[in-house]
Design a protein around this motif. Sequence first.
Motif, mmCIF file in Angstrom:
data_model
loop_
_atom_site.group_PDB
_atom_site.id
_atom_site.type_symbol
_atom_site.label_atom_id
_atom_site.label_comp_id
_atom_site.label_asym_id
_atom_site.label_seq_id
_atom_site.Cartn_x
_atom_site.Cartn_y
_atom_site.Cartn_z
ATOM 1 N N VAL A 132 -7.277 1.571 -5.771
ATOM 2 C CA VAL A 132 -8.226 1.838 -4.687
ATOM 3 C C VAL A 132 -7.618 2.899 -3.774
ATOM 4 O O VAL A 132 -6.442 2.813 -3.408
ATOM 5 N N VAL A 133 -8.415 3.890 -3.431
ATOM 6 C CA VAL A 133 -7.972 4.990 -2.571
ATOM 7 C C VAL A 133 -8.893 5.074 -1.361
ATOM 8 O O VAL A 133 -10.120 5.193 -1.512
ATOM 9 N N VAL A 134 -8.328 4.997 -0.161
ATOM 10 C CA VAL A 134 -9.103 5.124 1.077
ATOM 11 C C VAL A 134 -8.495 6.266 1.889
ATOM 12 O O VAL A 134 -7.387 6.145 2.408
ATOM 13 N N VAL A 135 -9.234 7.363 1.976
ATOM 14 C CA VAL A 135 -8.729 8.531 2.694
ATOM 15 C C VAL A 135 -9.089 8.421 4.169
ATOM 16 O O VAL A 135 -10.232 8.123 4.522
ATOM 17 N N ASN A 136 -8.104 8.637 5.042
ATOM 18 C CA ASN A 136 -8.410 8.829 6.453
ATOM 19 C C ASN A 136 -9.069 10.197 6.576
ATOM 20 O O ASN A 136 -8.412 11.228 6.384
ATOM 21 N N MET A 190 0.839 -1.195 0.000
ATOM 22 C CA MET A 190 0.000 0.000 0.000
ATOM 23 C C MET A 190 0.879 1.253 0.000
ATOM 24 O O MET A 190 1.914 1.307 0.658
ATOM 25 N N ASN A 191 0.432 2.251 -0.745
ATOM 26 C CA ASN A 191 1.147 3.517 -0.825
ATOM 27 C C ASN A 191 0.353 4.600 -0.101
ATOM 28 O O ASN A 191 -0.767 4.375 0.350
ATOM 29 N N GLU A 192 0.916 5.786 -0.014
ATOM 30 C CA GLU A 192 0.250 6.916 0.613
ATOM 31 C C GLU A 192 0.108 8.067 -0.374
ATOM 32 O O GLU A 192 0.983 8.299 -1.197
ATOM 33 N N LEU A 229 -4.822 15.669 4.707
ATOM 34 C CA LEU A 229 -5.508 14.380 4.625
ATOM 35 C C LEU A 229 -4.535 13.355 4.067
ATOM 36 O O LEU A 229 -3.812 13.631 3.100
ATOM 37 N N VAL A 230 -4.527 12.182 4.666
ATOM 38 C CA VAL A 230 -3.616 11.120 4.243
ATOM 39 C C VAL A 230 -4.435 9.919 3.797
ATOM 40 O O VAL A 230 -5.278 9.414 4.546
ATOM 41 N N ALA A 231 -4.180 9.466 2.578
ATOM 42 C CA ALA A 231 -4.909 8.328 2.016
ATOM 43 C C ALA A 231 -3.996 7.132 1.856
ATOM 44 O O ALA A 231 -2.797 7.274 1.564
ATOM 45 N N ARG A 232 -4.555 5.955 2.037
ATOM 46 C CA ARG A 232 -3.859 4.711 1.704
ATOM 47 C C ARG A 232 -4.346 4.283 0.331
ATOM 48 O O ARG A 232 -5.545 4.339 0.028
ATOM 49 N N THR A 233 -3.416 3.895 -0.518
ATOM 50 C CA THR A 233 -3.779 3.564 -1.889
ATOM 51 C C THR A 233 -3.247 2.193 -2.282
ATOM 52 O O THR A 233 -2.150 1.798 -1.887
ATOM 53 N N ARG A 234 -4.068 1.482 -3.048
ATOM 54 C CA ARG A 234 -3.639 0.230 -3.654
ATOM 55 C C ARG A 234 -3.460 0.498 -5.140
ATOM 56 O O ARG A 234 -4.418 0.832 -5.827
#
Length: 261
Positions: A52-56, A1-3, A14-19
Amino acid sequence: MNELRFERPDGIELVARTRPGEGTPLVLVHGALADADAWQQVVDAIELPNPVVVVNRRGRAPSGPFGDGYSLRTEIDDLHHVLDSLGEPAVLFGHSYGGLIAQEAATERGDVRALVLYEPVVRPFGPESMAPMREAVRRGDLDAALEIVNVDIARVPAAEVAELRASELWAVLRPLAAAAAEELAVINDHEPGFERYAALDVATTLILGDRNDGVPPYGTVFDSVAAAMPRAKVVRLVDQGHLAHVEGPEALAAEISTAVP
């Protein structure tokens, strides 16, 4: 996973985890009492090549705090910024409060490829619990605030709440209770745009855990959203409630994968 990191005009990051992947990005907007980590099992189980992007969202690390004047407009604008930064059409998925955010943002854009909402919430949603939750947070009793969410709002049976409190998950959820108190207030301050939801010209899938079918609060709120969107496809997750991302991530991921064009 990337950021990925997104700097907002008010100075909040805002920090997102990305696949990584190929194709249309899938942007996941989590609800209250959750963060990007809570959705990792779902992300891992999505059988698609798409990124896929999931933002905290605000209020949970490593993203910044809510900031001054926090409202649903804040969250919608944050999501717009993320989508604009991606620079291409995207599929939007939202759960619970995140479903409300995603739905509202979709009414203001023309580049949403598809919209997937898992038990989105709208007002009235536990308005009688706002004051007790805020008071519990004020005195630093996050255990009490978390109990209010589960017992008074979600109406989880006492035996199940006791099991949850004895589990490792309680310690994960406890720090998010303060954010949930603010988010509950925002939900109840916002007037749902049912006419705008009905006018959405985008392929929409509404997901309901079948244990919540017709059962307040999630099932009855879901019914009001579904009634406003008669063209949407309604999917029921077998033997699931509001927390399929924890209790049945593979089943939820399969429905998300099916809904992505």
